[in-house]
Design an enzyme around this catalytic site. Sequence first.
Site, PDB file in Angstrom:
ATOM      1  N   ASN A 194      19.434 -29.188  11.892  1.00 38.78           N
ATOM      2  CA  ASN A 194      19.905 -29.349  10.546  1.00 38.78           C
ATOM      3  C   ASN A 194      19.702 -28.157   9.610  1.00 38.78           C
ATOM      4  O   ASN A 194      20.648 -27.647   9.008  1.00 38.78           O
ATOM      5  CB  ASN A 194      19.100 -30.507   9.977  1.00 38.78           C
ATOM      6  CG  ASN A 194      20.029 -31.541   9.467  1.00 38.78           C
ATOM      7  OD1 ASN A 194      20.747 -31.241   8.537  1.00 38.78           O
ATOM      8  ND2 ASN A 194      20.051 -32.696  10.095  1.00 38.78           N
ATOM      9  N   THR A 253      18.484 -30.041  19.027  1.00 40.15           N
ATOM     10  CA  THR A 253      17.410 -30.895  18.499  1.00 40.15           C
ATOM     11  C   THR A 253      17.213 -32.092  19.407  1.00 40.15           C
ATOM     12  O   THR A 253      18.179 -32.715  19.846  1.00 40.15           O
ATOM     13  CB  THR A 253      17.674 -31.392  17.060  1.00 40.15           C
ATOM     14  OG1 THR A 253      16.748 -32.447  16.772  1.00 40.15           O
ATOM     15  CG2 THR A 253      19.074 -31.958  16.874  1.00 40.15           C
ATOM     16  N   ILE A 254      15.968 -32.405  19.696  1.00 43.35           N
ATOM     17  CA  ILE A 254      15.707 -33.596  20.513  1.00 43.35           C
ATOM     18  C   ILE A 254      16.066 -34.857  19.744  1.00 43.35           C
ATOM     19  O   ILE A 254      16.293 -35.896  20.335  1.00 43.35           O
ATOM     20  CB  ILE A 254      14.240 -33.689  20.997  1.00 43.35           C
ATOM     21  CG1 ILE A 254      13.250 -33.853  19.837  1.00 43.35           C
ATOM     22  CG2 ILE A 254      13.857 -32.499  21.855  1.00 43.35           C
ATOM     23  CD1 ILE A 254      11.899 -34.384  20.293  1.00 43.35           C
ATOM     24  N   ASP A 255      16.134 -34.770  18.412  1.00 47.22           N
ATOM     25  CA  ASP A 255      16.369 -35.970  17.593  1.00 47.22           C
ATOM     26  C   ASP A 255      17.789 -36.516  17.700  1.00 47.22           C
ATOM     27  O   ASP A 255      18.041 -37.658  17.333  1.00 47.22           O
ATOM     28  CB  ASP A 255      16.047 -35.669  16.132  1.00 47.22           C
ATOM     29  CG  ASP A 255      14.559 -35.511  15.899  1.00 47.22           C
ATOM     30  OD1 ASP A 255      13.791 -36.205  16.605  1.00 47.22           O
ATOM     31  OD2 ASP A 255      14.160 -34.700  15.049  1.00 47.22           O
ATOM     32  N   MET A 279       8.878 -39.746  19.193  1.00 46.48           N
ATOM     33  CA  MET A 279       9.255 -39.034  17.971  1.00 46.48           C
ATOM     34  C   MET A 279      10.507 -39.688  17.389  1.00 46.48           C
ATOM     35  O   MET A 279      11.078 -40.606  17.971  1.00 46.48           O
ATOM     36  CB  MET A 279       9.495 -37.569  18.280  1.00 46.48           C
ATOM     37  CG  MET A 279       8.210 -36.777  18.493  1.00 46.48           C
ATOM     38  SD  MET A 279       8.563 -35.013  18.768  1.00 46.48           S
ATOM     39  CE  MET A 279       6.920 -34.309  18.673  1.00 46.48           C
ATOM     40  N   ARG A 309      11.595 -39.308  13.285  1.00 48.96           N
ATOM     41  CA  ARG A 309      11.114 -39.697  11.960  1.00 48.96           C
ATOM     42  C   ARG A 309      12.235 -40.393  11.173  1.00 48.96           C
ATOM     43  O   ARG A 309      11.992 -41.366  10.466  1.00 48.96           O
ATOM     44  CB  ARG A 309      10.634 -38.445  11.206  1.00 48.96           C
ATOM     45  CG  ARG A 309       9.713 -38.769  10.084  1.00 48.96           C
ATOM     46  CD  ARG A 309       8.761 -37.654   9.762  1.00 48.96           C
ATOM     47  NE  ARG A 309       8.081 -37.931   8.513  1.00 48.96           N
ATOM     48  CZ  ARG A 309       7.025 -38.717   8.387  1.00 48.96           C
ATOM     49  NH1 ARG A 309       6.503 -39.299   9.438  1.00 48.96           N
ATOM     50  NH2 ARG A 309       6.478 -38.919   7.213  1.00 48.96           N
ATOM     51  N   GLU A 357       8.359 -43.216  15.649  1.00 48.90           N
ATOM     52  CA  GLU A 357       7.333 -42.896  14.646  1.00 48.90           C
ATOM     53  C   GLU A 357       7.786 -43.200  13.221  1.00 48.90           C
ATOM     54  O   GLU A 357       6.976 -43.410  12.326  1.00 48.90           O
ATOM     55  CB  GLU A 357       6.928 -41.417  14.734  1.00 48.90           C
ATOM     56  CG  GLU A 357       8.093 -40.468  14.497  1.00 48.90           C
ATOM     57  CD  GLU A 357       7.696 -38.989  14.436  1.00 48.90           C
ATOM     58  OE1 GLU A 357       6.554 -38.670  14.091  1.00 48.90           O
ATOM     59  OE2 GLU A 357       8.561 -38.138  14.745  1.00 48.90           O
ATOM     60  N   ARG A 364       9.248 -33.132  24.122  1.00 47.45           N
ATOM     61  CA  ARG A 364      10.224 -32.074  23.836  1.00 47.45           C
ATOM     62  C   ARG A 364      10.013 -30.822  24.676  1.00 47.45           C
ATOM     63  O   ARG A 364      10.757 -29.861  24.528  1.00 47.45           O
ATOM     64  CB  ARG A 364      10.235 -31.738  22.340  1.00 47.45           C
ATOM     65  CG  ARG A 364       8.989 -31.065  21.838  1.00 47.45           C
ATOM     66  CD  ARG A 364       9.065 -30.823  20.330  1.00 47.45           C
ATOM     67  NE  ARG A 364       7.966 -29.977  19.918  1.00 47.45           N
ATOM     68  CZ  ARG A 364       7.547 -29.836  18.671  1.00 47.45           C
ATOM     69  NH1 ARG A 364       8.149 -30.485  17.707  1.00 47.45           N
ATOM     70  NH2 ARG A 364       6.542 -29.044  18.382  1.00 47.45           N
TER      71      ARG A 364
END
Lengths: 404, 404
Positions: free
Chosen positions: A111, A139-141, A185, A187, A242, A298
Amino acid sequence: MANCIVAQSGGPTSVINSSVVGILKGNKDLGAYDKVYAGLNGIEGILNGNIIDLSNFSDDEIEEFRYTPSSGLGSCRYKMKNIEESTEEYDKLIDILKANNIKAFFYVGGNDSMDTIAKLGKYAKLKNIDINFIGIPKTIDNDLMYTDHTPGFASAAKFIATTTLETYLDASVYINNGIFILETMGRDTGWLAAAACMARINNKPAADFIYLPEVVFDVETFLIDVRKKFQEQNKVFIVVSEGIKNKEGKFLSEIPQFGDDKFGHAQLGGIGNYLKNLIVNSGITTRVKALELGILQRCAMHCASKTDLDEAFNAGYSGIKYSLENKSGYMVAIKRESNSPYKTSHFLIEADKVANKVKYFPVELVNEKGNHIKEEALEYFLPLIEGSPSIKFKDNLPKYKVIR
Amino acid sequence: MANCIVAQSGGPTSVINSSVVGILKGNKDLGAYDKVYAGLNGIEGILNGNIIDLSNFSDDEIEEFRYTPSSGLGSCRYKMKNIEESTEEYDKLIDILKANNIKAFFYVGGNDSMDTIAKLGKYAKLKNIDINFIGIPKTIDNDLMYTDHTPGFASAAKFIATTTLETYLDASVYINNGIFILETMGRDTGWLAAAACMARINNKPAADFIYLPEVVFDVETFLIDVRKKFQEQNKVFIVVSEGIKNKEGKFLSEIPQFGDDKFGHAQLGGIGNYLKNLIVNSGITTRVKALELGILQRCAMHCASKTDLDEAFNAGYSGIKYSLENKSGYMVAIKRESNSPYKTSHFLIEADKVANKVKYFPVELVNEKGNHIKEEALEYFLPLIEGSPSIKFKDNLPKYKVIR
């Protein structure tokens, strides 16, 4: 001939170096630029003049680097000021790039990195500067808009699913088992926790419950569900992101514990320990274990997805192609063409459309009770984790290449 | 023809099921017993009559079971009373074994399991009962006496070393890095933490410090060392065994925190968080992360050692052979014949010599300062982690077999 530069930013992933190697290979194949420089520690490092020439590394070293997890070029968390505020660092950066005859800048990140690409692209256009700024997603997200998924996500998802299987087996060995909580993870989004739905034993999910930030977490409903499940099967396996929040939108992990600490000290540790305390204090059982996967998820190259590694590589490779078409201020995005056979293509999306936005896990794929993932989600997840990496070994451990 | 039975006890490992498969294969090859029964949940389950016949499973299922982590037959933590105290449960157990025409009992486990084997062997001899009791070693802690090492240890050691490499890379990406603490299991011995010495990058250990229970932990010296290292390299990587103790022999993880909690509440979480607080409170840096590997290290089949899997299998196989020689009250032990080529053999050791004793990590292999492992230790560790398991996959995740 002109040169190009690549840098990495934000949190590491297992496959972020593959994008760098994709850029190197794309450049070689297409004869695009004379040299491929690397900025160490992202924008922050480049501003400090920390630039190396990647052509000094042998093919063997580059191949090892491809299968080395974590940001091998170093990283930073550096947000550039708005152009309206100050252009000092823009001018400084562009001077450095010009001094090195750089015509293309590739930023591998999430981002915030796309915010940087958008700003630099805009500034270059404004000032008629002949440098193309292109973002490579990472990104792992998995929370970047427009792209079907982000390189880095699938390997983390594979580690989480594998670990769910293995810890489920470990947590089920006694006559009287307890409750096990696996914390991932994520958030703001639940992609990583949701990926645990891939862990299935005898065609049923290993996890009894999966909780995501996209669904309001209600403590009472949670305790009712857990108590019932524990009574039924004498064990409960929970996966939790999380970032789960209550109905006021507050992170549960930030709410001071009640029950065991009368002085109102904030709970050490994350949401796993928070849920553990809730369960213990509610009297369901005292046999509760919480495990935080933390940074393991990650950087676990030893459990990475080959598809993910290839896609990270291809995103970098495409970046070179797009730069030759004089595109600037864009991010390379992935479009899923089909699931069987799994096929993807690339397209460009304006970096400012991606920056500072978040792609949430689709609530349509969450079950009605809000505590698990629907089976349909497997169609999305499963093709992403195919294949294992060709890691080189030394002394029976992965041989990783540190180039800094 | 008579039958035999196998059961598992204590904490799970990645390779404990391989020993069961070794027993099955040994029995088939040698035509030793008619049926191989399994007692579910160890002695506790057998006393409840929970016995299944393993010959009902197909070769394919058994092969999948061989590469399935955690105690597939279930486990227990059950200590039998001394014979002098009461023989009630002995008689009950032996009645159940006799009713199933069982002539050999194999118990795959650690310290406590060898105590059970010793007691049952002794009682059978006393009462002239024609059943052989044989222990098959298993523990990730590697703390059983006489055997060179224990099946289960090497796979945990490999996961720890791999994870040390990967988290080291992850914890080194910024210009200003912090301090990372990796916490391993090992309440009494430091074998697991010491195994992190295998993680080397550019021929130097990734970990700056490794702390074991065998060396008295001095807080002041620790903080001096960490402060110095942090000043030198702007990052510190620490591996610590959960069981480190102060000079009074007290576990540090059980000492109430000082500094940030004036009410003297015991610290939540383990030694990693304890060290983290020490460092933060001493003012070295606030950027400190602690990660507990927890049960991951004992069930990570996806990162197991083939050598370990084979040795677990062979220990079970040998158990069958020894039982045919009418040995009882013994544990199968491993002798290391040579390192290159790596070669081992088996011998029997009286189970009561193993029970309730602990094999510590040799202090000769700890450096003078007591905060790292000497390079010589690599000779011991490295041959143990060779090779990767032949896991079967389904949907790109390991296909594990649950037989209960």
